[in-house]
Scaffold this motif. Structure first.
Motif, PDB file in Angstrom:
ATOM      1  N   SER A 165       0.743  -1.214   0.055  1.00  0.00           N
ATOM      2  CA  SER A 165      -0.044   0.066   0.150  1.00  0.00           C
ATOM      3  C   SER A 165       0.792   1.348   0.043  1.00  0.00           C
ATOM      4  N   ILE A 166       0.206   2.386  -0.381  1.00  0.00           N
ATOM      5  CA  ILE A 166       0.925   3.709   0.046  1.00  0.00           C
ATOM      6  C   ILE A 166      -0.145   4.719   0.756  1.00  0.00           C
ATOM      7  N   HIS A 167       0.826   5.479   1.364  1.00  0.00           N
ATOM      8  CA  HIS A 167       0.131   6.414   2.239  1.00  0.00           C
ATOM      9  C   HIS A 167       0.563   7.661   1.579  1.00  0.00           C
ATOM     10  N   GLU A 168      -0.031   8.556   0.907  1.00  0.00           N
ATOM     11  CA  GLU A 168       0.161   9.612   0.234  1.00  0.00           C
ATOM     12  C   GLU A 168      -0.206  10.765   0.714  1.00  0.00           C
ATOM     13  N   GLN A 169       0.444  12.045   1.008  1.00  0.00           N
ATOM     14  CA  GLN A 169      -0.033  13.001   1.803  1.00  0.00           C
ATOM     15  C   GLN A 169       0.188  14.482   0.822  1.00  0.00           C
ATOM     16  N   ASP A 170      -0.947  15.098   1.057  1.00  0.00           N
ATOM     17  CA  ASP A 170      -0.812  16.561   0.421  1.00  0.00           C
ATOM     18  C   ASP A 170      -1.049  17.566   1.595  1.00  0.00           C
ATOM     19  N   ASN A 171      -0.112  18.157   2.268  1.00  0.00           N
ATOM     20  CA  ASN A 171      -0.286  18.810   3.500  1.00  0.00           C
ATOM     21  C   ASN A 171      -0.083  20.467   3.288  1.00  0.00           C
ATOM     22  N   GLN A 172      -0.580  20.984   4.345  1.00  0.00           N
ATOM     23  CA  GLN A 172      -0.531  22.604   4.390  1.00  0.00           C
ATOM     24  C   GLN A 172      -0.116  22.682   5.858  1.00  0.00           C
ATOM     25  N   LYS A 173       1.155  23.589   6.042  1.00  0.00           N
ATOM     26  CA  LYS A 173       1.667  23.899   7.484  1.00  0.00           C
ATOM     27  C   LYS A 173       1.058  25.393   7.573  1.00  0.00           C
ATOM     28  N   VAL A 174       0.476  25.357   8.688  1.00  0.00           N
ATOM     29  CA  VAL A 174      -0.560  26.337   8.955  1.00  0.00           C
ATOM     30  C   VAL A 174      -0.306  27.283  10.395  1.00  0.00           C
ATOM     31  N   VAL A 175      -0.591  28.238  10.488  1.00  0.00           N
ATOM     32  CA  VAL A 175      -0.659  29.046  12.029  1.00  0.00           C
ATOM     33  C   VAL A 175      -2.217  29.348  11.853  1.00  0.00           C
ATOM     34  N   ARG A 176      -2.624  28.766  13.163  1.00  0.00           N
ATOM     35  CA  ARG A 176      -4.023  29.088  13.104  1.00  0.00           C
ATOM     36  C   ARG A 176      -4.225  29.918  14.693  1.00  0.00           C
ATOM     37  N   THR A 177      -5.115  30.852  14.429  1.00  0.00           N
ATOM     38  CA  THR A 177      -5.508  31.950  15.374  1.00  0.00           C
ATOM     39  C   THR A 177      -6.793  32.194  15.571  1.00  0.00           C
ATOM     40  N   ASP A 178      -7.615  31.848  16.558  1.00  0.00           N
ATOM     41  CA  ASP A 178      -9.108  32.281  16.693  1.00  0.00           C
ATOM     42  C   ASP A 178      -9.795  31.959  15.264  1.00  0.00           C
ATOM     43  N   GLY A 179      -9.625  30.678  14.832  1.00  0.00           N
ATOM     44  CA  GLY A 179     -10.258  30.096  13.813  1.00  0.00           C
ATOM     45  C   GLY A 179      -9.790  30.811  12.392  1.00  0.00           C
ATOM     46  N   THR A 180      -8.657  31.584  12.525  1.00  0.00           N
ATOM     47  CA  THR A 180      -8.023  31.943  10.847  1.00  0.00           C
ATOM     48  C   THR A 180      -6.951  31.287  10.750  1.00  0.00           C
ATOM     49  N   ASP A 181      -6.774  30.669   9.596  1.00  0.00           N
ATOM     50  CA  ASP A 181      -5.650  29.945   9.085  1.00  0.00           C
ATOM     51  C   ASP A 181      -4.723  30.934   8.122  1.00  0.00           C
ATOM     52  N   LYS A 182      -3.485  30.786   8.547  1.00  0.00           N
ATOM     53  CA  LYS A 182      -2.402  31.346   7.630  1.00  0.00           C
ATOM     54  C   LYS A 182      -1.627  30.147   7.111  1.00  0.00           C
TER      55      LYS A 182
END
Length: 311
Positions: free
Chosen positions: A192-209
């Motif tokens: 099998s493969i486990h493929e990932q497409d990720n985003q590294k995020v700064v989350r503050t008060d429900g807002t993602d950067k």
């Protein structure tokens, strides 16, 4: 004519029910097909930065690891898989994946070591499986719900969910606090493969950067079970203890709408506290109800209020 219409409807219902049962059987077979002894390669590389001043981190590859995956628990609507890593001749209890059919309750990662319980409408999860991923001590990591797809000779599952920093970075990075992961699990002819497409995020008060994207590919190539004999023996010796740990976590999740995980209690990390309990269980110093109580108490201290101290 009326009887003919009713008969046609009944036959259609039977066919639909039969198709649903066939699909469920396919889903279960795909999940259990993730098991076995594997030669594993882990590959990660950051991709597109959100800020042109940010320089993506280079490609990283770890290969040559042997990982054994086995069914730790199975029921009509639940399959728990346990990963065991063999490294340097030692067996390390790795991550756990708990697959639940048409599950409506998710423990969703928010940020900063906190998870919140969310309820999904029944219609939204019809025919779906939730993959609940837990760490080396069966502590929460991330959860996502989606359908297994069986089409064109392919068998795969894909979902997006928020997660804490991966272990490969949580001690070295402080410039983001949430990893938004799109996980793609697919059965292959070799494993099998486990493929990932990720985003590294700064989350503050429900807002993602978004800081930067990341691509991951974990490849599981099945090898002879003889290479996993040590892991198989280890699991047979320790699985009863970890079944009690899962039971303790399940109760804690049931009793709490939020979970805040503490890294240390009285300067002791969770893995050390659980290791001590596991040793006492192995040496028969703690058994039965006393062992279950000790596990529940430890989990409450690490996943409860921050002002609770170990006794």
């Amino acid at each position: 004519m009326k009887k003919t219409i009713i008969s046609a409807i009944a036959l259609a219902f039977v066919a639909m029910n039969g198709n649903a049962q066939d699909k469920l059987a396919q889903d279960k077979a795909a999940i259990k097909n993730l098991c076995g002894c594997h030669d594993v390669t882990f590959e990660y590389s950051e991709t597109f930065p959100a800020d042109t001043n940010y320089k993506p981190k280079g490609y990283k590859k770890t290969s040559g690891a042997i990982e054994y995956i086995t069914v730790a628990e199975e029921g009509p609507r639940r399959i728990v898989l346990q990963h065991l890593l063999i490294a340097g001749g030692d067996v390390i209890k790795h991550w756990t994946e708990d697959w639940q059919y048409e599950n409506r309750t998710l423990l969703s990662f928010d940020k900063d070591d906190q998870w919140k319980k969310t309820e999904l409408p029944a219609a939204n999860v019809k025919g779906q499986w939730t993959q609940k991923v837990f760490g080396v001590d069966d502590e929460p990591r991330y959860e996502g719900s989606a359908s297994w797809v069986h089409a064109d000779g392919r068998h795969y599952w894909e979902s997006t969910s928020s997660a804490p920093l991966p272990r490969r970075e949580y001690t070295t990075r402080s410039d983001y606090n949430v990893l938004v992961r799109t996980n793609h699990h697919e059965i292959t002819s070799k494993g099998s493969i486990h493929e990932q497409d990720n985003q590294k995020v700064v989350r503050t008060d429900g807002t993602d950067k978004v800081i930067v994207g990341e691509k991951g590919l974990n490849t599981y190539n099945r090898v002879d079970d003889a290479q996993c004999e040590k892991a198989i023996a280890w699991w047979n010796e320790h699985k009863a203890f970890w079944a009690l740990v899962r039971k303790g976590w399940d109760q804690l999740y049931q009793d709490n709408s939020t979970v805040t995980l503490q890294k240390k209690v009285n300067d002791t990390p969770l893995y050390k506290a659980m290791g001590e309990l596991e040793k006492k269980a192995h040496d028969k110093e703690l058994t039965g109800a006393a062992l279950e109580k000790a596990i529940a108490s430890t989990l409450q201290q690490f996943a409860g209020r921050k002002d609770v101290s170990m006794k």
